[in-house]
Write a protein that holds these residues in place. Structure first.
Motif, PDB file in Angstrom:
ATOM      1  N   VAL A   6     -11.955 -10.614 -27.155  1.00  0.00           N
ATOM      2  CA  VAL A   6     -12.558  -9.350 -26.703  1.00  0.00           C
ATOM      3  C   VAL A   6     -13.959  -9.207 -27.300  1.00  0.00           C
ATOM      4  O   VAL A   6     -14.259  -9.763 -28.353  1.00  0.00           O
ATOM      5  N   GLN A   7     -14.777  -8.450 -26.594  1.00  0.00           N
ATOM      6  CA  GLN A   7     -16.152  -8.203 -27.022  1.00  0.00           C
ATOM      7  C   GLN A   7     -16.172  -7.129 -28.111  1.00  0.00           C
ATOM      8  O   GLN A   7     -15.286  -6.278 -28.165  1.00  0.00           O
ATOM      9  N   LEU A   8     -17.246  -7.154 -28.882  1.00  0.00           N
ATOM     10  CA  LEU A   8     -17.408  -6.140 -29.928  1.00  0.00           C
ATOM     11  C   LEU A   8     -17.446  -4.733 -29.307  1.00  0.00           C
ATOM     12  O   LEU A   8     -16.895  -3.779 -29.871  1.00  0.00           O
ATOM     13  N   SER A   9     -18.071  -4.639 -28.110  1.00  0.00           N
ATOM     14  CA  SER A   9     -18.158  -3.319 -27.465  1.00  0.00           C
ATOM     15  C   SER A   9     -16.768  -2.778 -27.123  1.00  0.00           C
ATOM     16  O   SER A   9     -16.509  -1.582 -27.226  1.00  0.00           O
ATOM     17  N   GLU A  10     -15.858  -3.687 -26.759  1.00  0.00           N
ATOM     18  CA  GLU A  10     -14.489  -3.251 -26.455  1.00  0.00           C
ATOM     19  C   GLU A  10     -13.800  -2.740 -27.712  1.00  0.00           C
ATOM     20  O   GLU A  10     -13.029  -1.789 -27.673  1.00  0.00           O
ATOM     21  N   ILE A  11     -14.079  -3.409 -28.818  1.00  0.00           N
ATOM     22  CA  ILE A  11     -13.478  -2.992 -30.091  1.00  0.00           C
ATOM     23  C   ILE A  11     -13.974  -1.589 -30.440  1.00  0.00           C
ATOM     24  O   ILE A  11     -13.196  -0.703 -30.781  1.00  0.00           O
ATOM     25  N   ARG A  12     -15.290  -1.415 -30.299  1.00  0.00           N
ATOM     26  CA  ARG A  12     -15.855  -0.090 -30.615  1.00  0.00           C
ATOM     27  C   ARG A  12     -15.234   0.993 -29.727  1.00  0.00           C
ATOM     28  O   ARG A  12     -14.891   2.074 -30.191  1.00  0.00           O
ATOM     29  N   ALA A  13     -15.079   0.662 -28.460  1.00  0.00           N
ATOM     30  CA  ALA A  13     -14.528   1.655 -27.529  1.00  0.00           C
ATOM     31  C   ALA A  13     -13.093   2.020 -27.934  1.00  0.00           C
ATOM     32  O   ALA A  13     -12.720   3.195 -27.933  1.00  0.00           O
ATOM     33  N   GLU A  14     -12.303   1.012 -28.317  1.00  0.00           N
ATOM     34  CA  GLU A  14     -10.914   1.276 -28.704  1.00  0.00           C
ATOM     35  C   GLU A  14     -10.863   2.135 -29.984  1.00  0.00           C
ATOM     36  O   GLU A  14     -10.091   3.087 -30.079  1.00  0.00           O
ATOM     37  N   VAL A  15     -11.729   1.794 -30.941  1.00  0.00           N
ATOM     38  CA  VAL A  15     -11.754   2.552 -32.199  1.00  0.00           C
ATOM     39  C   VAL A  15     -12.153   4.008 -31.924  1.00  0.00           C
ATOM     40  O   VAL A  15     -11.552   4.947 -32.450  1.00  0.00           O
ATOM     41  N   GLU A  16     -13.124   4.185 -31.049  1.00  0.00           N
ATOM     42  CA  GLU A  16     -13.550   5.549 -30.705  1.00  0.00           C
ATOM     43  C   GLU A  16     -12.422   6.319 -30.029  1.00  0.00           C
ATOM     44  O   GLU A  16     -12.204   7.499 -30.295  1.00  0.00           O
ATOM     45  N   ARG A  17     -11.711   5.613 -29.159  1.00  0.00           N
ATOM     46  CA  ARG A  17     -10.616   6.272 -28.442  1.00  0.00           C
ATOM     47  C   ARG A  17      -9.558   6.764 -29.437  1.00  0.00           C
ATOM     48  O   ARG A  17      -9.109   7.902 -29.388  1.00  0.00           O
ATOM     49  N   VAL A  18      -9.190   5.884 -30.378  1.00  0.00           N
ATOM     50  CA  VAL A  18      -8.161   6.267 -31.354  1.00  0.00           C
ATOM     51  C   VAL A  18      -8.674   7.405 -32.245  1.00  0.00           C
ATOM     52  O   VAL A  18      -7.966   8.376 -32.509  1.00  0.00           O
ATOM     53  N   ALA A  19      -9.941   7.282 -32.685  1.00  0.00           N
ATOM     54  CA  ALA A  19     -10.514   8.311 -33.557  1.00  0.00           C
ATOM     55  C   ALA A  19     -10.429   9.675 -32.882  1.00  0.00           C
ATOM     56  O   ALA A  19     -10.056  10.674 -33.498  1.00  0.00           O
ATOM     57  N   GLU A  20     -10.723   9.672 -31.575  1.00  0.00           N
ATOM     58  CA  GLU A  20     -10.675  10.937 -30.847  1.00  0.00           C
ATOM     59  C   GLU A  20      -9.234  11.446 -30.756  1.00  0.00           C
ATOM     60  O   GLU A  20      -8.955  12.622 -30.974  1.00  0.00           O
ATOM     61  N   GLU A  21      -8.321  10.514 -30.487  1.00  0.00           N
ATOM     62  CA  GLU A  21      -6.922  10.896 -30.327  1.00  0.00           C
ATOM     63  C   GLU A  21      -6.343  11.515 -31.602  1.00  0.00           C
ATOM     64  O   GLU A  21      -5.599  12.489 -31.547  1.00  0.00           O
ATOM     65  N   VAL A  22      -6.700  10.946 -32.748  1.00  0.00           N
ATOM     66  CA  VAL A  22      -6.127  11.482 -33.994  1.00  0.00           C
ATOM     67  C   VAL A  22      -7.072  12.488 -34.651  1.00  0.00           C
ATOM     68  O   VAL A  22      -6.824  12.948 -35.762  1.00  0.00           O
ATOM     69  N   ASN A  23      -8.149  12.795 -33.937  1.00  0.00           N
ATOM     70  CA  ASN A  23      -9.066  13.829 -34.402  1.00  0.00           C
ATOM     71  C   ASN A  23      -9.714  13.487 -35.752  1.00  0.00           C
ATOM     72  O   ASN A  23      -9.711  14.283 -36.692  1.00  0.00           O
ATOM     73  N   VAL A  24     -10.253  12.271 -35.818  1.00  0.00           N
ATOM     74  CA  VAL A  24     -10.929  11.816 -37.030  1.00  0.00           C
ATOM     75  C   VAL A  24     -12.345  11.405 -36.631  1.00  0.00           C
ATOM     76  O   VAL A  24     -12.548  10.847 -35.558  1.00  0.00           O
ATOM     77  N   ASP A  25     -13.310  11.695 -37.474  1.00  0.00           N
ATOM     78  CA  ASP A  25     -14.689  11.314 -37.200  1.00  0.00           C
ATOM     79  C   ASP A  25     -14.792   9.784 -37.103  1.00  0.00           C
ATOM     80  O   ASP A  25     -14.407   9.080 -38.035  1.00  0.00           O
ATOM     81  N   LYS A  26     -15.341   9.302 -35.973  1.00  0.00           N
ATOM     82  CA  LYS A  26     -15.353   7.840 -35.781  1.00  0.00           C
ATOM     83  C   LYS A  26     -16.240   7.126 -36.804  1.00  0.00           C
ATOM     84  O   LYS A  26     -16.063   5.944 -37.085  1.00  0.00           O
ATOM     85  N   GLN A  27     -17.180   7.875 -37.396  1.00  0.00           N
ATOM     86  CA  GLN A  27     -18.054   7.282 -38.422  1.00  0.00           C
ATOM     87  C   GLN A  27     -17.260   6.840 -39.657  1.00  0.00           C
ATOM     88  O   GLN A  27     -17.717   6.044 -40.456  1.00  0.00           O
TER      89      GLN A  27
END
Ligand SMILES: Nc1ncnc2c1ncn2[C@@H]1O[C@H](COP(=O)(O)OP(=O)(O)OP(=O)(O)O)[C@@H](O)[C@H]1O
Ligand SMILES: [Mg+2]
Length: 412
Positions: A6-27
């Motif tokens: 997988v591409q790095l961009s896909e990884i970032r997108a997945e991490v952002e998705r999870v961060a949003e789901e669990v309500n945690v700042d993606k930073q």
């Protein structure tokens, strides 16, 4: 079969998705890909045994073979192995997971030499979700049930309640209105306080002799205010979980807080915590009491929980506990008018005249006793109908009630 990278961009997108789901700042989740080495790191709220075990289970679900490097209290380190266990080719380049709660650190770290596969990406998503997510509300309720609480939902069917219009009015004023319209109360507090503080009642105590409807009314309040009622049977907690009971009580409060949404925590038979003459129980109830006091104080800042306590013996309650309740509602014996209404409810066939006569005879009885006498009269009549006694009426008459009442009084 190896899945494609997988591409790095896909990884970032997945991490952002999870961060949003669990309500945690993606930073809070850092990702790097340097010299073809992937690294993800995030702080986690708590490193518990259950987190470590869940991480292992999640790893096992996503990747076939694993080697456990270290598994100690607050520290876990695992690495994936090749699909073919006999091959050692590139074995050091497999994905590695580390969870550490040592030396003030609380972190989840995932590393890998080389690109990630699709399977590894979904593993990362699942791990992040578990490590950063708060327990879901439904899980909190499930946990409460497992800890011996009864959970009543507003949509559950509930027995109707009759009479006690003054008491019902008081319940409406003290509990139902603030529970249904918190914003009105908060708006007022914002106008009046130098520093905002909640002005709604946080803990209310129901007192009164046995069988006056304290438990029933607590459920009724939940239904009226459209809230879940978590019934905590303290008496059972103390006797059944001896030694474990403090842990359980603390666990119940924690789970109720994890629910996040408003609920009523109903501490029934709170006099189980009154000092006992039994020495062994004395110790247990002291410890339970001190946990309870601490937990009730902890609720000050927790606006989703309102505590309702019930007791037959308020005079025996510890004064520190008593002072935690900001209102006390007394459930007194039904008045003659209440009894007449209860009789319209339990014995609707009686003519007005008989209703009045019987109500006078029922004075000083509890609601439970009134209901029991009415039930006995019905059973008595049923038996006579089955035995085909002569001149048996369709429904119990005044006579039946008077007779069963006399018998009832004899047995008390
Ligand atoms: N207002 C009411 N109308 C009709 N039935 C009622 C009413 N209040 C209570 N009851 C019935 O009376 C019985 C006793 O009520 P409840 O168990 O709520 O009393 P309690 O005060 O909690 O008693 P205890 O102190 O023994 O726990 C219940 O079966 C309940 O269904
Ligand atoms: Mg009760």
């Amino acid at each position: 079969m190896a899945s494609p990278n997988v591409q790095l961009s896909e990884i970032r997108a997945e991490v952002e998705r999870v961060a949003e789901e669990v309500n945690v700042d993606k930073q809070k989740i850092t990702i790097s890909f340097e010299r073809s080495e992937f690294n993800l790191r995030t702080e986690v709220p708590e490193v518990t045994d259950s987190l470590l075990i869940d991480v292992l289970a999640i790893a096992k679900r996503h990747i076939e073979n694993w080697r456990l490097h270290t598994f100690e209290k607050s520290f876990l380190s695992v690495q994936a192995l090749n699909e073919n266990l006999f091959s050692s080719e590139g074995i050091l380049e497999r994905i590695k997971i580390r969870v550490s709660g040592l030396y003030g650190e609380k972190a989840l770290e995932i590393t890998k030499k080389g690109a990630l596969t699709q399977a590894e990406l979904s593993l990362i998503g699942a791990l992040l979700k578990r490590a950063l997510g708060r327990p879901k509300a439904t899980d909190a309720i499930e946990e409460l049930v497992q800890m011996g609480c009864y959970v009543y939902r507003p949509e559950d069917k509930m027995p109707e309640i009759a009479a006690f219009s003054r008491l019902k009015e008081k319940l409406r004023e003290t509990l139902i209105l603030p529970l249904k319209n918190p914003e009105v109360y908060d708006r007022i507090a914002q106008q009046t306080r130098a520093e905002f503080a909640v002005n709604r009642p946080r803990a209310v105590l129901f007192t009164g002799p046995p069988g006056m409807g304290k438990t029933t009314m607590a459920r009724h309040v939940g239904k009226e205010a459209a809230l879940i009622v978590v019934h905590v049977p303290l008496e059972n907690l103390l006797s059944a979980y001896y030694g474990e009971s403090t842990k359980r009580l603390a666990g119940i409060f924690d789970a109720a807080m994890a629910y996040h949404k408003p609920l009523i925590l109903f501490l029934d038979e709170i006099d189980a915590l009154a000092p006992s003459r039994n020495e062994k129980l004395f110790e247990a109830s002291r410890r339970l009491l001190s946990v309870l006091l601490r937990k009730i104080d902890g609720l000050e800042t927790q606006s989703n929980i309102i505590t309702v306590g019930a007791t037959n013996r308020p005079q025996d309650l510890d004064s520190a506990l008593l002072s935690r309740f900001d209102s006390i509602l007394e459930f007194n014996e039904p008045t003659e008018e209440d009894i007449r209404e209860l009789l319209r409810f339990f014995a609707k066939q009686l003519p007005e005249e008989d209703n009045r006569t019987l109500a006078k005879k029922f004075i000083t009885l509890s609601v439970r006793a009134i209901r029991d006498v009415c039930l006995r009269a019905e059973r008595e009549l049923a038996r006579e109908q089955i035995e085909k006694k002569a001149g048996v009426p369709q429904a119990p008459t005044l006579e039946y009630y008077t007779r069963t009442l006399a018998e009832y009084r004899l047995t008390r």
